[in-house]
Design a protein around this motif. Structure first.
Motif, PDB file in Angstrom:
ATOM      1  N   GLN A  96       0.827  -1.198   0.000  1.00  0.00           N
ATOM      2  CA  GLN A  96       0.000   0.000   0.000  1.00  0.00           C
ATOM      3  C   GLN A  96       0.868   1.256   0.000  1.00  0.00           C
ATOM      4  O   GLN A  96       0.569   2.220  -0.671  1.00  0.00           O
TER       5      GLN A  96
ATOM      6  N   ASP B   7      -2.237  -4.310  -2.974  1.00  0.00           N
ATOM      7  CA  ASP B   7      -2.891  -3.602  -1.874  1.00  0.00           C
ATOM      8  C   ASP B   7      -3.146  -2.164  -2.320  1.00  0.00           C
ATOM      9  O   ASP B   7      -2.241  -1.347  -2.337  1.00  0.00           O
ATOM     10  N   GLU B   8      -4.346  -1.913  -2.718  1.00  0.00           N
ATOM     11  CA  GLU B   8      -4.759  -0.607  -3.224  1.00  0.00           C
ATOM     12  C   GLU B   8      -3.825  -0.069  -4.302  1.00  0.00           C
ATOM     13  O   GLU B   8      -3.258   1.021  -4.180  1.00  0.00           O
TER      14      GLU B   8
HETATM   15 MG   LIG Z   1      -4.153  -1.191   4.238  1.00  0.00          MG
END
Ligand SMILES: [Mg+2]
Ligand SMILES: Nc1ncnc2c1ncn2[C@@H]1O[C@H](COP(=O)(O)OP(=O)(O)OP(=O)(O)O)[C@@H](O)[C@H]1O
Ligand SMILES: Nc1ncnc2c1ncn2[C@@H]1O[C@H](COP(=O)(O)OP(=O)(O)OP(=O)(O)O)[C@@H](O)[C@H]1O
Ligand SMILES: [Mg+2]
Lengths: 355, 325, 503, 325
Positions: C86, C165-166
């Motif tokens: 992320q 992650d994102e």
């Molecule tokens: Mg997170």
């Protein structure tokens, strides 16, 4: 190195009482012993350039000395074209490079070296000897190649003068606190070993031997700690007097009487001694040897004989009777009185004194 | 991470700093030599003398560059230099047969110190300034306490390193050159070098990328200690016998940090290199030599040096948009 | 079919927080498995355990049926797991190629093969459709391009399992679409993909199965067809979120608050627009369109070199953020960690930062408006959730951190707020709360400029949308514009007939 | 996510406070064990008097550390103060107060230079203050000619020396202790009684975020350096008063001050710490020096022990904070 050499101890003890040769009243031009060296081969006519590789000016002793040297050079303006001073900032490595640069620069007619460390500077000085006359003073080098090596009697002499004075003022079993600047420097180590020998012989107890780094605050704290311990301190012995007054202040602040003390020839100590009527002695490692270096260099270039291979200067101590002669209110606190500089051009301002 | 740069630019921007700095230093030296009439300083011998001034500081600084690149710092190098110089002379006692053992033992000591420093920083998580300040104090103390028994002098044959040469080029300069090239090569072309930049540039990122960051930090510290050791050995050869103060008197700790930063390596790590550091060392050497020729007073010299350190870093730091502290 | 990855009974506690509680999770070969959940639900923690960054307190991980124990990310990588984290984890001073190969350099006996790495890097970048020079320094790239480098880095490994992650949090529409295509291709190659995102449309578009985490516990795992958006949101938030975007204002905007004329600097040219009282003005644009630079110029961070800014009719010069703050312009930066938060200071101190910075130097730090109970009230009003507002803000979830920064500016009583990516990486409930706050801020007679790469967000919340292209405002769209309209302007197609805009 | 109550930051600060205090109490107890008379108020006051310069320097250094920097120039400033005072006053008691004013002006000027260079030229503070350290030291020595000049009159000396006797309860009260109390109170007020402290912490934690939130980052940094310089002047005055003029009055104090702050729990590179870190850190360090003196270990080994304690203290606090996470 052996800092406790009985032969050297004995020799210096004798030198202390030896009568110097040379002009009366000019200890910087005097010498002990008879050795002379011939310098005809270095003779040089006309104006000359002298180069000086200085270890540094990292303490007041060296500052006073450098002023002596510069002032002495001024006396010889007619003969001396230029005095080149190069400062090594206390770094052996730099001093070696400095000497190499001076020698290869080709400007110098003679080289004066005040080595930062004896062993380290030996090769550089040896290399320089091949090219031009070299004069070494203060600390020596491990080679005979310099024309002469100028130094006062030495560390044992200093320790003998101060140690014997203290021993003479104390009873057997009395306590002395030794304050030293730092470990590992030969001229300082020998001062202590000589004094220690004398104290041991006289049955005087050295309650502590502490290094102050010539830091006044630290000195005062150390002495206070000893006082707080409840130990009775009858005398303070020092291997150098920079912090003598700080040590005395610790006694003042604690409301105790002053101890017997050995300091050095600094003004602040002498003044305190005079005003407080201390039982004290001021042995010296005279700064006038910086004058001698210039004198020797010029003599060599004149082809005159000079004392050598070691030019041992007298090493007087300031005692009660001559104290008044050396106190000079105009001078700054850490001025070394045995500078032999009173007659030199620029005195006293050049040394930081008031007119 | 910055977003200040405008266009995706070329990668190699480290070179100009070092060349600029080296050019300035040499220019200063030449101008001073000409102005003071010390033309002989521009001869081969004079130049060699100038470069010789770089050796001791140069060697430590290369090592310092490694630790700073990895985002750490080493304040213990000065004490270690003293320790090595003292130990080398003690072990040799002038005996040429002991040269190799002495070198090995000294490098062993450096390895140990590097490992301790590295372990404290990488595994102990102790701020490197404090950790290495501490180890430096420990070394300095042990050294001073035992100096009484640790005396001696290196073998004459060993001094060849400092005083001998090949075709007029001292071995010590060759040593510096070879080690610099090696260090530059390691940083630029090897896995270890890439890892150093990675760990210094972004320790968390490097860890996530699978790098064992602790080992890299530790290794960088070992490198720094070994280079300090090389410097100590060189000084022992040059000075014949070590004293416990040569490292401290040479201010090799702070000066090596200063030249590294002057050379464009950033204290945060991850950017810089050996070339810049050497240029910084050259600057210091030229200043030394130049000030000598000019006959600058010892105290004024210090003032000038202080101002130059600030100015030299400001020249390239001023462009950063990021905050520095 | 044995699962490529199966995690069972995973638990992990941090001091004060039970981040994961007995979570089971698995992923089949060639499957895209999405994880959804509020900020702080434990998504990243679960993946960091998979990646060897954290060690679980309990639970086992199996890869294709064999149990593994990772103690270092390296082991996970060697086991064929690749993670796009992320947080960006790049080296700013190194080249793109060096970054892609960080930790996995091509080397023979310790010697790097730089040419090979450059070639391979170019290849990888081409594969993800990124036009980036492998020799460029990462610090010279925009955040979006850096994100693409991260993705290339993850693909390097030929991993069997890729965790994202994102990945699209920093990407614009075009970048996101390219990424989704890439995911499809990977799936076809049999790679298992764990996909974490707060953007529902993306999840619905590519996920095969969806797992919901809430408060560290798994709520359910379902095939996408059995999981309509409403269900997902309810499972994540624990309630229905019907009116996600606030209602448009009932009254027309008031007098002009802020006006920019001919604003120009290195990154933007000749921008001109006004913001009226009561208005939320959106700024859209693709990456490097200059929308971020426009926001920076408005708050004096990267000032206009020419042009004028007028505030309530008076011309002002804004050469530093402090001047902008004093003039009544507040700023919610896009990069929360780097530009918004003093991570080791308390929630309260972070919320009070601006007030204290603008007060007299000798003002008491706890006096008057700075008193704990006053600021605590405001934090509570904004629904910032923390056990204690005295705790370090770094321990809060992203949404709560973002809300605390908003409180910072609400407390300062600014006239204009410039929001950059206000909901980047923020969960759906917090998003709704932030939109609500924005609306009521505007409704109280003040104005907001919101810069965002999230088009639905702009469409939902802005009263007007300025679209930027190559540093210029290429057009303005009223409320009710569609994504296609925005894309059209953002791609610089304003002068051409409205056609296919998919890049 | 089930939320268990977290240790509040106020409690965390309490822990930091206790760390420095605990070390101090332990060390002082050891002193008292060896030398019971250190428990008498008189000797304790004397202890405080001697610790005063370090304690004050640590308070100033803390300001800089909080904002993420270092101030290596404080020792040089203290030296400058001692030398300048002696030259300017030159034994004339009437000049004392005017000269003290001048000294503060000089100190503030150095602080401003440090701050301006760091804030605007973006030179990292460790380099900037290394530069000003050299510069200020050189200036001081050049001015005084390398040795102490002039003289300090009694009214100046009394600032570091005077002790009132026969004070109720404590018996004796050194003037220096009153100075400490005043200075610490001021330093405390600066950090806790004004918004400055919060700004400094934010700047040290994340300068970029602070800047965007409207914090005057440059001014905050500059002020920290000014406070640090003012503390160096104050410490210099006490040092000069305590022991008189010397050219190395402030040598090495900067590193001791940094070490003191760190031992007390302040975090290098900013963002964490309180005035009590400085106060108790300095007292701990000074107690350590005293203890080592009393133990009568060879001087050299005291350095080593100091290094060990430094690493141990920081290591222990690292370990504690790791355990908390
Ligand atoms: Mg997170
Ligand atoms: N290193 C850590 N130390 C302490 N607490 C942590 C740490 N990492 C995560 N947490 C806490 O664990 C919980 C789960 O965090 P995690 O990052 O997994 O959430 P997430 O679901 O990824 O949220 P987001 O959508 O915001 O990324 C949060 O409460 C977070 O504050
Ligand atoms: N000071 C500057 N000098 C020159 N170019 C700049 C400067 N600042 C930004 N740019 C360039 O201007 C363009 C616009 O950048 P900006 O950050 O505003 O893009 P953006 O639309 O915000 O993209 P993103 O959504 O990725 O943040 C970029 O190409 C950037 O590299
Ligand atoms: Mg942007």
């Amino acid at each position: 190195q052996d800092f406790n050499d009985p032969a050297e101890f004995k020799k210096q003890r004798e030198q202390l009482s030896m009568k110097p040769q040379g002009p009366e009243g000019q200890p910087w031009a005097q010498h002990l012993g008879d050795g002379m060296v011939d310098t005809a081969k270095y003779k040089k006519d006309g104006q000359v350039t002298i180069c000086f590789s200085n270890a540094g000016v990292f303490n007041p002793w060296r500052v006073v000395g450098l002023n002596n040297l510069n002032a002495e050079a001024e006396l010889h303006k007619d003969r001396l074209k230029e005095l080149i001073v190069v400062d090594a900032e206390g770094k052996d490595d730099k001093q070696i490079s400095d000497i190499e640069a001076l020698v290869s620069g080709g400007k110098c007619d003679a080289l004066i070296v005040s080595p930062n460390t004896t062993a380290a500077l030996t090769p550089a000085v040896e290399a320089a000897c091949g090219k031009l006359p070299v004069i070494v003073f203060d600390r020596g080098v491990n080679t005979q190649c310099p024309v002469t090596y100028i130094h006062p009697v030495g560390g044992y002499g200093f320790g003998i003068t101060s140690g014997e004075f203290i021993a003479s003022k104390l009873q057997k079993g009395a306590n002395v606190l030794a304050l030293r600047i730092m470990p590992g420097v030969d001229v300082l180590e020998t001062r202590y070993s000589a004094a220690k020998n004398i104290f041991d012989e006289a049955g005087i107890k050295v309650v502590g031997s502490e290094f102050t780094g010539s830091d006044r605050a630290k000195t005062k704290s150390i002495v206070e700690d000893y006082i707080n311990r409840g130990e009775k301190i009858d005398a303070v012995w020092m291997d150098a007097g920079d912090t003598a007054t700080a040590a005395l202040e610790a006694f003042e602040d604690a409301g105790l009487p002053y101890p017997v003390i050995s300091g050095e020839d600094q003004q602040d100590f002498l003044r305190k001694w005079q005003s407080e009527k201390l039982t004290a002695i001021g042995p010296s490692y005279p700064t006038y040897q910086w004058r001698t270096a210039i004198i020797a260099a010029l003599d060599v270039l004149d082809g005159k004989q000079v004392p050598g291979p070691e030019w041992v200067l007298p090493q007087p101590a300031i005692t009660e009777d001559v104290l008044a002669k050396y106190v000079d209110e105009r001078m700054p606190p850490l001025h070394y009185s045995l500078c032999g500089c009173q007659e030199l051009p620029g005195y006293p301002e050049r040394w930081g004194g008031k007119k | 991470m910055t977003t200040d740069a405008a266009k995706p630019g070329p990668a190699r921007s480290g070179l100009p700093i070092s060349i600029l700095l080296a050019g300035l230093s040499i220019g200063f030296f030449v101008v001073v030599a000409l102005a003071t009439g010390e033309v002989s300083q521009l001869s081969g011998q004079g130049i060699v003398g100038l470069l010789q001034r770089m050796v001791a500081l140069g060697l430590v600084s290369i090592g310092q560059t490694f630790v700073i690149l990895v985002g750490s710092i080493d304040l213990s190098v000065a004490a270690l230099i003293s320790a090595v110089a003292v130990l080398a002379s003690h072990i040799m006692q002038g005996d040429p047969a002991m040269i190799l053992p002495a070198i090995l033992i000294c490098l062993g000591l450096c390895l140990a110190v590097g490992l301790v420093n590295g372990a404290l920083v990488a595994y102990g998580g102790i701020n490197p300034l404090i950790a290495t300040l501490g180890t430096g104090l420990i070394i300095q103390g042990v050294l001073a306490a035992s100096f009484g028994v640790l005396q001696g002098a290196v073998a004459r044959e060993f001094q060849v390193i400092a005083y001998g040469g090949l075709l007029g080029v001292p071995y010590s300069l060759l040593l510096l050159a070879v080690l610099s090239l090696a260090a530059g090569f390691v940083l630029d072309r090897t896995l270890f070098g890439a890892r150093i930049y990675a760990v210094g540039g972004n320790p968390d990122g490097a860890r996530l990328a699978g790098i064992r960051t602790e080992r890299v930090t530790l290794s960088a510290h070992v490198v720094a200690s070994l280079f300090a050791g090389a410097s100590g050995l060189y000084l022992a050869a040059r000075l014949q016998s070590g004293t416990p103060w040569i490292g401290r008197d040479g201010i090799y700790d702070l000066e090596s940090i200063a030249v590294t930063v002057i050379g464009g390596t950033i204290l945060a790590g991850g950017k810089g290199g050996v070339a810049g550091t050497l240029a910084g060392v050259l600057l210091f050497a030229s200043l030394d030599a130049g000030f000598n020729m000019l006959g600058v007073d010892a105290f004024l010299k210090q003032v000038l040096r202080g101002a130059i350190v600030i100015a030299a870093v400001a020249v390239h730091a001023i462009r950063t948009k990021e905050h520095v502290a | 079919m044995t699962a490529a990855l199966s995690m069972s009974g995973i638990s992990k506690a941090f001091p004060g927080v039970r981040a994961l509680d007995n979570v089971d999770f698995d992923c089949l070969p060639g499957e895209v498995h999405a994880i959804c959940g509020e900020n702080g639900a434990g998504k990243s923690t679960l993946m960091k355990i998979l990646g060897g960054s954290y060690r679980p307190d309990a639970g086992t991980i199996q890869l294709a049926g064999t149990t593994v124990h990772f103690t270092h990310p390296r082991q996970a990588a060697e086991a064929g797991i690749s993670i796009i984290h992320q947080e960006l984890s790049l080296l700013p001073h190194r080249t793109v190629a060096e970054n892609i190969f960080m930790g996995r350099e091509i080397a023979r006996r310790g010697l790097l093969d730089k040419a090979a790495m450059r070639r391979k890097a170019a290849q990888l970048l081409g594969r993800i459709g990124a036009e980036i020079d492998p020799q460029a320094l990462v610090s010279s790239l925009s955040i979006a391009m850096q994100q693409l480098v991260e993705i290339a880095k993850a693909l390097l490994l030929d991993a069997r399992i890729i965790v994202m992650d994102e990945p699209t949090a920093a990407l614009d529409e075009r970048g996101s679409r390219t990424l989704l295509t890439l995911v499809q291709n990977l799936r076809r190659e049999g790679v298992s993909i764990v996909y974490i995102s707060h953007r529902m449309p993306e999840v619905m578009a590519i996920a095969d199965r969806i797992t919901i985490l809430k408060d560290g516990k798994k709520v359910w795992t379902r095939p996408r067809d059995a999981a309509p958006v409403g269900e997902i949101v309810r499972a994540m938030v624990g309630r229905d979120l019907d009116d996600f975007y606030p209602a448009p204002p009932s009254s027309p905007p008031g007098a002009a608050l802020l006006a920019v004329q001919d604003g120009t600097n290195a990154a933007v040219q000749d921008v001109a627009f006004t913001v009226r009282a009561g208005e939320i003005v959106g700024v859209a644009g693709l990456e490097d369109s200059g929308k971020g630079a426009l926001a920076q110029a408005l708050v004096g961070d990267a000032p206009f070199s020419s042009g004028t800014i007028t505030l309530r009719g008076k011309p002002v010069t804004l050469r530093a953020p402090r001047q902008a703050t004093a003039a009544g312009i507040g700023y919610l930066p896009g990069d929360r960690k780097r530009e918004g938060l003093a991570l080791h200071q308390s929630v309260r101190d972070n919320a009070l930062l601006t007030l204290r910075s603008m007060a007299g130097l000798l003002a008491r730090p706890q006096g008057g408006a700075f008193a704990s109970n006053v600021i605590d009230g405001k934090l509570r009003e904004m629904d910032v959730r923390a056990a204690d507002f005295g705790q370090e803000i770094g321990t809060l979830s992203g949404g709560n951190q973002q809300k605390a920064i908003i409180v910072r500016w609400l407390a300062q009583a600014s006239d204009i707020l410039v929001f950059v990516e206000p909901t980047r990486g923020i969960d759906i409930a917090a998003k709704a709360a932030i939109y609500e706050t924005m609306r009521s801020f505007a409704d109280s007679g003040r104005g907001i400029v919101v810069v965002s790469s999230d088009m639905p967000e702009l469409i939902g919340v802005a009263d007007r949308i300025l679209v930027m292209h190559r540093g210029r405002i290429s057009g303005e769209l009223p409320r009710g514009a569609s994504e296609e309209d925005i894309m059209h302007l953002a791609l610089g197609l304003a002068d051409q007939p409205h056609r296919e805009v998919h890049a | 996510m089930t939320t268990v109550p977290l240790p509040s930051s106020r409690r965390a600060a309490g822990i930091a406070l206790n760390a420095g205090l605990v070390i101090f109490v332990v060390l002082y107890a050891a002193i008292a064990l060896l030398q019971p008379n250190y428990l008498e108020p008189g000797l304790f006051m004397n202890f405080l008097r001697r610790a005063a310069p370090l304690l004050i320097l640590a308070c100033g250094q803390l300001y800089v550390i909080l904002t993420g920097g270092f101030d290596l120039s404080m020792g040089a400033v203290a030296t400058l103060v001692v030398l300048a005072a002696s030259i300017l006053i030159n034994g004339d008691p009437d000049a004392t107060w005017a000269v003290i004013g001048t000294l503060y002006v000089m100190g503030i000027a150095v602080g401003l230079v440090n701050g301006l260079v760091v804030a605007f030229l973006k030179v990292p503070s460790i380099i900037t203050t290394l530069g000003t350290m050299l510069l200020v030291n050189g200036l001081a020595l050049a001015w005084s000619g390398g040795a102490a000049r002039g003289d300090l009159p009694d009214n100046f000396r009394n600032l570091g020396r005077l002790v009132w006797r026969g004070v109720p309860v404590i018996g004796t009260l050194p003037l220096a202790v009153v100075v400490i109390a005043g200075f610490v109170a001021l330093a405390w007020w600066g950090l806790n009684g004004t918004v400055y402290g919060k700004r400094a912490l934010a700047v040290g934690d994340n300068p970029r975020a602070a800047e965007l939130a409207g914090t005057p980052v440059a001014v905050t940094r500059i002020l920290a350096f000014v406070v640090s310089a003012v503390s160096a002047v104050t410490a210099g005055i006490l040092l000069g008063g305590f022991s008189g003029v010397s050219v190395n009055a402030g040598e090495g104090l900067e590193l001791q001050a940094i070490a003191a702050c760190v031992i007390g729990g302040a975090q290098l590179l900013g963002g964490r710490g309180s005035i009590w870190s400085a106060v108790f850190g300095a007292l701990s360090l000074f107690a350590l020096f005293t203890l080592l003196n009393i133990l009568g270990l060879p001087q050299a080994l005291r350095d080593s022990i100091q290094g060990l304690i430094l690493i141990a203290a920081v290591g222990a606090s690292m370990w504690r904070s790791r355990k908390r996470n």
